[in-house]
Write an enzyme that holds these catalytic residues in place. Structure first.
Site, PDB file in Angstrom:
ATOM      1  CE  LYS A   1     -18.406  -9.139  46.500  1.00 19.84           C
ATOM      2  NZ  LYS A   1     -19.751  -9.352  45.861  1.00 19.84           N
TER       3      LYS A   1
ATOM      4  CB  CYS B   1     -14.784  -3.749  30.789  1.00 16.04           C
ATOM      5  SG  CYS B   1     -13.728  -5.182  30.508  1.00 16.04           S
TER       6      CYS B   1
END
Length: 537
Positions: free
Chosen positions: A211, A319
């Site tokens: 996904k 990140c």
């Protein structure tokens, strides 16, 4: 000219989305307008076919540099998601039994196709995510390195043996795939993060449900097509789209054995808890507050360049962005030069020549970043460089924030405690290295950190005492190459096995141990033994 470039870029994206994902309806053509009913739709990828969703819920895909709608992605229906998992489950036994050498050959062909199409994948990333083309190419390349590492599967999956553990008895273990695995990817690395996931899982013999982020699905769809072209059997990789309902489906479905996730803390904690509750393995890379500690003996020019590049590259949407600088002792005097260097960065649409950083992903992301900058001034910090009011000619509707530097920051301030995820560097000052280490360790996150120094003893002390999973010594973004693992820790990670490297293989496999005895003679005793076997006593 800028408007012409925008239109051309949007048209190129529409054309490629159509080419990649509308195989089932060759008569459909992209319209010339940008109305939500005529832009190309991103397809599902189920059982080796690109399929138009029957969903009545659709999400617009925007070019962050213009906020124009350039595509639409469906929220997959329950039936479509079930079909995708069923396809994975049905093809798993044959794929798991496929020779490991054959699976390796698929990955070898795949890495070559990625190389050949790298610039095209990067252009999709630039248009959907906003990165500069150069940064988007880096996104693809770092994912490609994981694919190349996965090609070493014949060494990575070696088992263990112990002959003659006792008379006529041998012991050996080997790794087996889990079954159907799933991945949930974020918006900030549209190629790299999916490539962390499904190639490693599938070379081990698993099938995979992917996904991608609903904001940036294009790169994943093209990567899926290339994987199919590499010889992967139909149904071994399936792709669904959606938001909360799709995530819940993945967490709850009994046929999915493991989940890989990269994204925010809120989502990661939720997925880890819900997936674990349903008996799944979960690895979740989450938020961060990465500190760069600058010692006064550091190489000044190199350090300033490293800080600016790591803080503002990709508009801070990494990140592992170095979002916090701690200047120790006399290094405080370097702050004016740091500001001047950041001022020279060029903010523009990703395809414009010379652009150093592009827009943020959404207007909401821009608003959030600006609010966090505001909080700094309200709580007593000083803004030395303010990028909130930047305007980019020809892209006035884009989600741009320029490089921003906030000084006099304290650990209790909101702009320090929150992960900003934008082109903002917050600066703290300390007198000693020990004070800097305490600040880093008191922060809940443990993704990455860096120290800049020319003193080996200082570097060693910092590396050993700091409670962070990935440490750079004069390296601002210490993301390991894929022969090692991505080892974020504390609040930046949930799970017990990290991404890629040896741990990636461990996550996607399970051990089976065989104890085998072949006696040359028949038993000399006529009665069975009922005590615990001691094997070699």
């Amino acid at each position: 000219m800028a408007a012409v470039a925008v239109a051309a870029a949007a048209a190129a994206l529409r054309a490629r989305i159509l080419q990649v994902s509308s195989k089932v309806n060759s008569s459909w053509q992209p319209a010339s307008s940008f109305s939500s009913s005529s832009v190309p739709t991103v397809k599902l990828f189920i059982d080796g076919k690109f399929i138009e969703s029957k969903s009545d819920k659709w999400i617009d895909i925007h070019n962050p540099a213009t906020n124009e709608v350039i595509g639409r992605v469906p929220e997959s229906t329950k039936a479509e998601m079930d079909a995708a998992v069923s396809s994975c489950k049905r093809t798993f036994p044959a794929w798991a039994d496929t020779s490991i050498l054959s699976r390796q050959q698929v990955l070898l062909r795949y890495q070559q196709l990625i190389k050949e199409n790298l610039k095209e994948i990067a252009r999709l990333i630039m248009l959907e995510q906003g990165k500069t083309l150069a940064d988007a190419e880096g996104d693809v390349f770092r994912g490609l390195q994981v694919v190349e590492h996965a090609c070493s599967v014949t060494s990575l999956m070696l088992g263990d043996t112990m002959p003659s553990i006792t008379k006529d008895m041998d012991l050996y273990s080997y790794r087996l795939p889990l079954g159907v695995c799933a991945g949930i990817a974020p918006f900030n690395f549209p190629a790299m993060i999916p490539l962390w996931m499904f190639p490693m899982a599938m070379v081990c013999g698993n099938t995979f449900l992917m996904k991608p982020s609903e904001r940036v699905p294009g790169a994943t769809m093209l990567l899926a097509k290339l994987f199919q072209d590499s010889g992967a059997p139909d149904g071994t990789l399936n792709i669904i789209h959606g938001q909360h309902e799709a995530v819940n489906f993945i967490c709850d479905h009994p046929d999915i054995k493991a989940i890989s996730f990269v994204g925010s803390n809120q989502a990661g904690e939720y997925i880890f808890e819900r997936g674990s509750r349903h008996g799944k393995r979960v690895q979740a890379n989450m938020g961060a507050k990465n500190h760069g500690v600058v010692m006064p003996d550091a190489n000044k020019e190199n350090t300033l360049n490293q800080l600016v590049g790591a803080a503002f590259g990709a508009a801070g949407q990494r990140c592992m962005a170095l979002s916090t600088a701690i200047l120790v002792g006399e290094a405080k005097k370097w702050l004016p030069e740091l500001v001047e260097r950041a001022k020279k960065l060029r903010v523009n649409a990703g395809d414009q020549p010379g652009a150093d950083l592009g827009p943020l992903i959404t207007p909401q992301a821009k608003e959030r970043v600006c609010n966090l900058i505001d909080s700094g001034t309200k709580e007593g910090a000083s803004i030395l460089l303010d990028g909130r009011s930047i305007k980019v000619k020809g892209y006035e509707n884009g989600n741009f924030v320029g490089p921003t530097i906030i000084s006099n920051v304290k650990p209790n301030m909101t702009c320090y405690k929150e992960e900003i995820f934008g082109p903002v560097l917050v600066v703290l000052e300390t007198d000693t290295l020990d004070e800097a280490i305490k600040i880093v360790n008191d922060n809940p996150y443990g993704n990455g950190t860096a120290i800049f120094t020319t003193n080996g003893a200082t570097a060693r002390k910092y590396s050993h005492l700091v409670d962070v999973g990935q440490v750079g010594v004069n390296v601002p973004i210490p993301v390991p190459l894929p022969m090692f693992s991505f080892t974020g820790s504390r609040a930046s990670f949930r799970g017990d096995t990290n991404f890629y490297g040896k741990q990636g293989i461990q996550f996607y496999t399970q051990l089976k141990t065989i104890t085998s005895q072949w006696k040359e003679e028949d038993a000399s005793l006529s009665s069975p033994a009922v005590v615990m076997p001691t094997m070699g006593r």
